[in-house]
Scaffold this motif. Structure first.
Motif, PDB file in Angstrom:
ATOM      1  N   THR A 263     -31.220 -30.207   2.999  1.00 36.65           N
ATOM      2  CA  THR A 263     -32.110 -30.257   1.794  1.00 36.65           C
ATOM      3  C   THR A 263     -31.702 -31.596   1.061  1.00 36.65           C
ATOM      4  O   THR A 263     -31.991 -31.676  -0.135  1.00 36.65           O
ATOM      5  CB  THR A 263     -32.142 -29.125   0.919  1.00 36.65           C
ATOM      6  OG1 THR A 263     -31.158 -28.960   0.394  1.00 36.65           O
ATOM      7  CG2 THR A 263     -32.716 -27.883   1.712  1.00 36.65           C
ATOM      8  N   GLU A 264     -31.113 -32.849   1.706  1.00 37.60           N
ATOM      9  CA  GLU A 264     -30.643 -33.606   0.854  1.00 37.60           C
ATOM     10  C   GLU A 264     -31.801 -34.818   0.496  1.00 37.60           C
ATOM     11  O   GLU A 264     -32.523 -34.967   1.271  1.00 37.60           O
ATOM     12  CB  GLU A 264     -29.472 -34.694   1.629  1.00 37.60           C
ATOM     13  CG  GLU A 264     -28.288 -33.768   2.003  1.00 37.60           C
ATOM     14  CD  GLU A 264     -28.426 -33.133   3.305  1.00 37.60           C
ATOM     15  OE1 GLU A 264     -27.360 -32.434   3.577  1.00 37.60           O
ATOM     16  OE2 GLU A 264     -29.432 -33.213   3.919  1.00 37.60           O
ATOM     17  N   THR A 265     -31.671 -35.277  -0.763  1.00 43.72           N
ATOM     18  CA  THR A 265     -32.582 -36.181  -1.177  1.00 43.72           C
ATOM     19  C   THR A 265     -31.881 -37.466  -1.376  1.00 43.72           C
ATOM     20  O   THR A 265     -30.855 -37.660  -1.590  1.00 43.72           O
ATOM     21  CB  THR A 265     -33.106 -35.769  -2.435  1.00 43.72           C
ATOM     22  OG1 THR A 265     -32.341 -35.498  -3.452  1.00 43.72           O
ATOM     23  CG2 THR A 265     -33.963 -34.667  -2.168  1.00 43.72           C
TER      24      THR A 265
ATOM     25  N   HIS B  90     -36.315 -35.720   9.836  1.00 43.63           N
ATOM     26  CA  HIS B  90     -37.155 -35.539   8.811  1.00 43.63           C
ATOM     27  C   HIS B  90     -38.659 -35.634   9.141  1.00 43.63           C
ATOM     28  O   HIS B  90     -38.955 -36.582  10.257  1.00 43.63           O
ATOM     29  CB  HIS B  90     -37.036 -36.631   7.655  1.00 43.63           C
ATOM     30  CG  HIS B  90     -35.897 -36.599   7.101  1.00 43.63           C
ATOM     31  ND1 HIS B  90     -34.740 -37.835   6.897  1.00 43.63           N
ATOM     32  CD2 HIS B  90     -34.876 -35.504   6.655  1.00 43.63           C
ATOM     33  CE1 HIS B  90     -33.755 -37.421   6.196  1.00 43.63           C
ATOM     34  NE2 HIS B  90     -33.625 -36.157   5.883  1.00 43.63           N
TER      35      HIS B  90
ATOM     36  N   THR C  34     -36.603 -44.135   1.539  1.00 45.66           N
ATOM     37  CA  THR C  34     -35.798 -42.687   1.196  1.00 45.66           C
ATOM     38  C   THR C  34     -36.358 -41.737   0.865  1.00 45.66           C
ATOM     39  O   THR C  34     -37.363 -41.582   0.457  1.00 45.66           O
ATOM     40  CB  THR C  34     -34.655 -43.338   0.111  1.00 45.66           C
ATOM     41  OG1 THR C  34     -35.402 -43.600  -1.150  1.00 45.66           O
ATOM     42  CG2 THR C  34     -33.944 -44.407   0.468  1.00 45.66           C
ATOM     43  N   VAL C  35     -35.861 -40.607   0.928  1.00 44.58           N
ATOM     44  CA  VAL C  35     -36.166 -39.224   0.833  1.00 44.58           C
ATOM     45  C   VAL C  35     -36.154 -39.182  -0.565  1.00 44.58           C
ATOM     46  O   VAL C  35     -35.287 -38.984  -1.346  1.00 44.58           O
ATOM     47  CB  VAL C  35     -35.513 -38.264   1.568  1.00 44.58           C
ATOM     48  CG1 VAL C  35     -35.954 -36.714   1.279  1.00 44.58           C
ATOM     49  CG2 VAL C  35     -35.597 -38.616   3.061  1.00 44.58           C
ATOM     50  N   VAL C  36     -37.429 -38.607  -1.321  1.00 44.71           N
ATOM     51  CA  VAL C  36     -37.488 -38.521  -2.517  1.00 44.71           C
ATOM     52  C   VAL C  36     -37.526 -36.768  -2.824  1.00 44.71           C
ATOM     53  O   VAL C  36     -36.880 -36.419  -3.921  1.00 44.71           O
ATOM     54  CB  VAL C  36     -38.835 -38.993  -3.174  1.00 44.71           C
ATOM     55  CG1 VAL C  36     -38.997 -38.421  -4.555  1.00 44.71           C
ATOM     56  CG2 VAL C  36     -38.940 -40.464  -2.777  1.00 44.71           C
ATOM     57  N   GLN C  37     -38.153 -36.221  -2.072  1.00 47.43           N
ATOM     58  CA  GLN C  37     -38.244 -34.532  -2.232  1.00 47.43           C
ATOM     59  C   GLN C  37     -38.469 -33.990  -1.008  1.00 47.43           C
ATOM     60  O   GLN C  37     -38.949 -34.381   0.094  1.00 47.43           O
ATOM     61  CB  GLN C  37     -39.553 -34.173  -3.016  1.00 47.43           C
ATOM     62  CG  GLN C  37     -39.554 -32.947  -3.513  1.00 47.43           C
ATOM     63  CD  GLN C  37     -40.952 -32.665  -4.231  1.00 47.43           C
ATOM     64  OE1 GLN C  37     -41.826 -33.478  -4.295  1.00 47.43           O
ATOM     65  NE2 GLN C  37     -41.366 -31.412  -4.757  1.00 47.43           N
ATOM     66  N   VAL C  38     -37.697 -32.750  -0.844  1.00 47.38           N
ATOM     67  CA  VAL C  38     -37.650 -32.070   0.295  1.00 47.38           C
ATOM     68  C   VAL C  38     -38.545 -30.648   0.142  1.00 47.38           C
ATOM     69  O   VAL C  38     -38.414 -30.004  -0.582  1.00 47.38           O
ATOM     70  CB  VAL C  38     -36.190 -31.506   0.653  1.00 47.38           C
ATOM     71  CG1 VAL C  38     -36.357 -30.575   2.076  1.00 47.38           C
ATOM     72  CG2 VAL C  38     -35.453 -32.863   0.967  1.00 47.38           C
TER      73      VAL C  38
ATOM     74  N   VAL D   6     -40.437 -33.597   4.165  1.00 48.98           N
ATOM     75  CA  VAL D   6     -40.037 -34.605   2.847  1.00 48.98           C
ATOM     76  C   VAL D   6     -41.264 -35.383   2.501  1.00 48.98           C
ATOM     77  O   VAL D   6     -42.321 -35.772   3.339  1.00 48.98           O
ATOM     78  CB  VAL D   6     -38.863 -35.397   3.470  1.00 48.98           C
ATOM     79  CG1 VAL D   6     -37.575 -34.628   3.830  1.00 48.98           C
ATOM     80  CG2 VAL D   6     -39.190 -36.400   4.382  1.00 48.98           C
TER      81      VAL D   6
END
Length: 206
Positions: A153-155, A164, A179-183, A200
């Motif tokens: 669950t990394e952001t 993802h 980049t991933v902001v929210q999962v 995500v």
């Protein structure tokens, strides 16, 4: 005058006799006719050599037939062994699948037991239900990780299409673009074995 034919005068002794034309000429015989002809069983006939030739051909034919029978037998044995190997492999594969299903079910049994305990104590202490559900959730996540499917669950990590699934794009000045902001939904597994990618939201690129 006498009607009797005249007889030739006698030839003096020692004189050459004239040729007798009335006698038939003697037929000449070929030298081959003077030789004895070989009979059916005599030497040098084709019948003496035929049995040897026939015997040689027959032996070669028998040898080829024996070699062909041996090849057919070996081919049948190879087919039988291949069929037995296929059946044995299918049985072993089914046993492995059954064993893997049993291991998975055994890993989930404690989760079910704890859910039943939480439900049983919910009426007595409603405030404890939240802690019980969290504990069961953690236990299920641990079971999946032990089966080889860890939770992620990394952001703030770069977007990876193999891990993802983008469900939204947002503007975030504090996040690097892409980049991933929210999962929104956790993912389980790794690059080699993945049950589900993480859903995500990703920072918009400028």
């Amino acid at each position: 005058m006498s009607t009797h034919p005249q007889e030739p005068d006698p030839v003096p002794e020692g004189a050459a006799r004239p040729p007798q034309e009335d006698l038939p000429p003697q037929q000449e015989r070929s030298p081959r006719e003077d030789l004895p002809r070989p009979g059916p069983g005599g030497p040098g006939t084709a019948s003496d050599e035929a049995p040897d030739a026939a015997t040689g051909t027959g032996a070669a034919t028998d040898e080829h037939a024996a070699a062909l029978d041996e090849l057919r037998d070996r081919w049948r044995r190879a087919l039988a062994e291949l069929d037995n190997l296929r059946k044995r492999h299918a049985k072993e594969l089914e046993r492995e699948r059954a064993a893997e299903r049993a291991r998975t079910a055994a890993a989930l049994l404690p989760v079910i037991d704890n859910l039943e305990l939480a439900l049983a104590h919910a009426q007595a202490d409603p405030g404890a239900i939240l802690e019980g559900v969290k504990a069961v959730r953690d236990q299920a996540v641990d079971a999946l990780e032990r089966l080889g499917f860890p939770r992620y669950t990394e952001t703030g990590v770069p977007f990876d299409p193999t891990r993802h699934e983008v469900v939204g794009v947002v503007e975030d000045t504090d996040a690097e673009p892409g980049t991933v902001v929210q999962v929104l939904r956790p993912g389980y597994g790794d690059a080699d074995r993945q049950i589900r990618p993480a859903a995500v939201t990703v920072a918009k690129r400028e």
